[in-house]
Design an enzyme around this catalytic site. Structure first.
Site, PDB file in Angstrom:
ATOM      1  N   ASP A  48       0.870  -1.177   0.000  1.00 15.35           N
ATOM      2  CA  ASP A  48       0.000   0.000   0.000  1.00 15.35           C
ATOM      3  C   ASP A  48       0.907   1.227   0.000  1.00 15.35           C
ATOM      4  O   ASP A  48       2.127   1.136   0.202  1.00 15.35           O
ATOM      5  CB  ASP A  48      -0.974   0.002   1.179  1.00 15.35           C
ATOM      6  CG  ASP A  48      -2.195   0.888   0.881  1.00 15.35           C
ATOM      7  OD1 ASP A  48      -2.145   1.677  -0.093  1.00 15.35           O
ATOM      8  OD2 ASP A  48      -3.191   0.817   1.612  1.00 15.35           O
ATOM      9  N   TRP A  49       0.315   2.368  -0.220  1.00 18.07           N
ATOM     10  CA  TRP A  49       1.072   3.613  -0.422  1.00 18.07           C
ATOM     11  C   TRP A  49       2.056   3.853   0.737  1.00 18.07           C
ATOM     12  O   TRP A  49       1.645   4.131   1.875  1.00 18.07           O
ATOM     13  CB  TRP A  49       0.100   4.785  -0.529  1.00 18.07           C
ATOM     14  CG  TRP A  49       0.735   6.108  -0.745  1.00 18.07           C
ATOM     15  CD1 TRP A  49       1.544   6.781   0.135  1.00 18.07           C
ATOM     16  CD2 TRP A  49       0.632   6.944  -1.903  1.00 18.07           C
ATOM     17  NE1 TRP A  49       1.937   7.976  -0.403  1.00 18.07           N
ATOM     18  CE2 TRP A  49       1.385   8.109  -1.655  1.00 18.07           C
ATOM     19  CE3 TRP A  49      -0.037   6.829  -3.121  1.00 18.07           C
ATOM     20  CZ2 TRP A  49       1.491   9.153  -2.568  1.00 18.07           C
ATOM     21  CZ3 TRP A  49       0.062   7.873  -4.028  1.00 18.07           C
ATOM     22  CH2 TRP A  49       0.826   9.009  -3.760  1.00 18.07           C
TER      23      TRP A  49
END
Ligand code: BGC
Length: 744
Positions: free
Chosen positions: A283-284
């Site tokens: 994820d980011w």
């Protein structure tokens, strides 16, 4: 590398690209590309950047990123969209030595240009065909704009409406959630990866992100193995089985280990036990976030832990880029791990056909056509109608007559377009959204007077507009009041501790109610809200969620009876925040609440009932359904037998309507205690007034199985209650069956 060698490499690569090469399997092609790659180029494939700057004005960031792309040091870019824009950026990748195409990714969560209802809303339709169609339209539009890959579906089970991301999922139930995961993956990916009407799906967030303690986004998750396997993992498994091309890991820790650095989740379960062949994107920034978690001491440590744990692509941490090559050279990370990650990514690029034509998805003419297809709006309207849940309809005030003399349309959300779209919109044209006010206006007769007054803001303390609103109500036969959350109150990083309808909206309701006019309340929100006063005294309540581009028409269709509501709640609505987490498939305690009076030492609250305000599976219709004549083909079965449970469903009302009949079971005694009810089947059935149909469900070993204390999926002999109902708290028919055999 010398010029000659480069020439040779390009020749090999061309072979991999050409029709001669097509006779090779993708694996062979991947291997032939991999052999040509330097370590830096390999790490580049694992590197994903947000490309927002790439389409903006000139900047150092832009120049640097383009430079990296043209050197083959970037594998994927997110947030660049548009046929022209993606073509321009892809062109940079084509300047690189090996011309490995970029993957363009984007959060196409509930529509690209045409905005569909938010995912939780769609889940309320319990209509897998509609959900699949919605994802497919989103894919079609996105794929025409150069997008290869969406970061959806989010398949996180969520049982805590304080968590703003309940909006993005399918609700609380693993069975319903698994079917929806499958429908969405199939919808996005279409019949085959590589078709230009489909994109790669990404099942996220692996895993248990929805279990954030206290519903606070990004918070730690502490779960038993039992809960992990029984509740949180099934939709991910369903996504694998449906062929999800990619997975995204999650921000949270799970029992102390960040999911991004979690080898148990990514290597043992996903790539091991489930034999998953796609790739996992972080994820980011989640690789770098292992540092503040206290799991890695710096970027290098984080990169090492992430790659070992099975995270293939680094979204925006830049930790792989800064450290991975060095870690390999220092033999802290084996090149085999890097190669495996690169191969998984290249494989998808080949499957998409990007080596044959890197611009395949970036087609301006197709984009024009796909983004202006009127069919898409019609489909969005259909899904929106199916997503609306009728919570109350006192004295059958709904449906309203189109020939009403006058109607007051009031509330901060009544004329809003932006709020109907909800969060995560990527390419929508908000001006094209049909507001509720517009929907109502185009539905009523020419003679009907529509008195619109905003009344108040969604989230302010001003009551200045009340007087006009009361006046409008007094001058009308009926009031439709649109209240709820604004679009930016649900979604990522939108956790709330107070789930009531914000601002003075409920006070506005009370003031309107005091006029004596019937008040029909339309609630828009991305999560279950708490609204006791409205529940108690509104004439009717429609829960419309954030219904998308065609939301206003869809809600008006329901209000005026052009569509008979059929939505059922995919998540429990609590009475108070104090009851959270609350879900239907709870366990019986040793001291369950009974009907006896004055029993103090039981599992209950002293200040509220245990029951929720609205239960999972609940939703009314304008018609009524009778459930009768339940029959079981046998009352005992062996493990390899099947029992057919059948019953008759009759539409006993005046309107044609759809009912979602629900099958629940309870395993009465087991080696691990079982929930009091578990959804194991449902059917959405359309019946004309007076029409009956025989409905049946098959009970087999699979349905009776669960994860036992050794986490084996098994059915245990013994008695099961079988329940058929219109909601988890509205069981209409019951029977029992016994699974015979010897207990292990
Ligand atoms: C979210 C993901 C999303 C990613 C890329 C993250 O903050 O958690 O769901 O896909 O951003 O936009």
């Amino acid at each position: 590398m010398t010029k000659r060698l480069i020439g040779f490499s390009v020749f090999i690569l061309l072979v991999a690209h050409t029709s001669f090469g097509q006779r090779k399997t993708i694996t062979q092609k991947v291997d032939s590309v991999l052999r040509l790659m330097t370590l830096e180029e390999k790490v580049g494939q694992l590197n994903q950047y947000s490309g927002r700057d790439l389409t903006g004005p000139a900047s150092t960031k832009k120049t640097n990123m383009l430079d990296e792309i043209s050197k083959g040091l970037v594998g994927s870019v997110l947030n660049v969209k548009g046929a022209k824009e993606t073509r321009d950026v892809q062109n940079e990748a084509m300047q690189s030595r090996l011309k490995i195409p970029l993957l363009f990714s984007l959060d196409v969560i509930h529509g690209y240009k045409t905005v569909f209802p938010v995912p939780l809303a769609e889940a309320a339709s319990w209509d897998m065909e509609a959900i699949e169609a919605s994802a497919h339209i989103a894919a079609k539009e996105a794929a025409a704009s150069g997008i290869h890959w969406t970061f959806a579906p989010m398949v996180d089970i969520a049982r805590d409406p304080r968590w703003g991301r309940v909006m993005e999922g399918a609700g609380e139930d693993p069975y319903l959630g698994s079917l929806i995961a499958r429908a969405r993956v199939k919808g996005f990916q279409g019949t085959k990866l590589g078709r230009t009407d489909a994109v790669m799906a990404c099942a996220k967030h692996f895993a248990a992100y929805g279990g954030a303690i206290a519903g606070r986004d990004y918070n730690a998750v502490d779960l038993s193995d039992q809960q992990l396997w029984e509740t949180y993992l099934p939709p991910f498994k369903a996504a694998v089985d449906a062929g999800a091309a990619t997975f995204m890991n999650s921000f949270n820790t799970l029992n102390g280990i960040p999911a991004t650095g979690n080898a148990y989740l990514q290597r043992d379960i996903l790539k091991g036990k489930w034999k998953y062949t796609g790739f996992i994107v972080s994820d980011w920034g989640s690789i770098g976030e292992m540092i503040p978690h206290g799991y890695a001491k710096d970027d290098a440590d984080a990169a090492q832990k992430a790659i070992i744990a099975g995270s293939d692509m680094d979204m925006e941490s830049r930790a792989y880029k800064s450290s991975l090559a060095k870690l390999v050279k220092e033999t802290k990370v084996s090149i085999a791990l890097v190669d495996d990650a690169v191969k998984r990514i290249l494989y998808k690029k080949f499957e998409l056909g990007l080596f044959d034509d890197p611009y395949k998805f970036s087609d301006v003419a197709r984009e024009q056509q796909a983004l202006n297809d009127p069919q898409h709006k019609l489909i969005a309207r259909g899904v929106a109608q199916k997503s609306i849940v009728l919570l109350k309809n006192e004295a059958s005030i709904l449906p309203l007559q189109k020939t009403l003399r006058s109607i007051a349309v009031i509330g901060p959300l009544a004329a809003s377009k932006r709020d109907l779209e909800g969060g995560w919109i990527v390419k929508s044209d908000t001006t094209q959204v049909v507001s509720l006010l517009e929907g109502i206006k185009s539905k009523v007769s020419n003679q009907t007077v529509v008195n619109y007054i905003r009344g108040c803001d969604a989230n302010s303390s001003s009551t200045e507009g009340f007087a006009d609103a009361i006046n409008a109500a007094n001058n009308s036969d009926v009031v439709v009041l649109a209240i709820g959350e604004t679009w930016d109150m649900s979604g990522e990083a939108k956790s709330r501790t107070d789930l009531t309808i914000p601002g003075e909206q409920v006070a506005l309701f009370t003031a309107l109610k005091a006029t004596g006019k019937p008040v029909v309340v339309v609630i828009m929100a991305g999560r279950p809200l708490i609204f006791p006063i409205v529940s108690d005294s509104a004439a009717a309540i429609l829960y419309a969620w954030f219904a998308g581009t065609e939301g206003g028409t869809a809600i008006a269709n329901v209000l005026f009876g052009d569509y008979n509501p059929s939505g059922k709640l995919p998540i429990t609505f609590p009475r108070s925040v104090g009851q959270i987490p609350i879900y239907y498939s709870s366990y019986n305690t040793g001291r369950p609440v009974t009907n006896e009076k004055n029993v103090v030492y039981k599992s209950a609250y002293i200040d509220a009932p245990n029951t929720p305000r609205y239960s999972f599976g609940f939703g009314l219709s304008y018609t009524t359904f009778l459930y009768s004549e339940i029959k079981a083909s046998a009352n005992k079965m062996a493990a390899n037998d099947k029992v057919i449970i059948s019953f008759t469903l009759t539409n006993t009302g005046k309107y044609a309507g759809e009912e979602v009949v629900q099958l629940y079971l309870h395993d009465l005694v087991a080696s691990v205690v079982r929930p009091v009810k578990e959804l194991k089947g449902f059917k959405k059935i359309l019946l004309q007034p007076g029409e009956s149909i025989k409905v049946s469900f098959e009970i087999n070993k699979e349905i009776l199985s669960f994860y036992n204390s050794r986490l084996q999926w098994a059915a245990e002999p013994g008695d099961f209650d079988i329940m058929i109902g219109a909601a988890s708290n509205d069981i209409r028919l019951k029977t029992k069956i016994e699974l015979v055999g010897t207990k292990k």
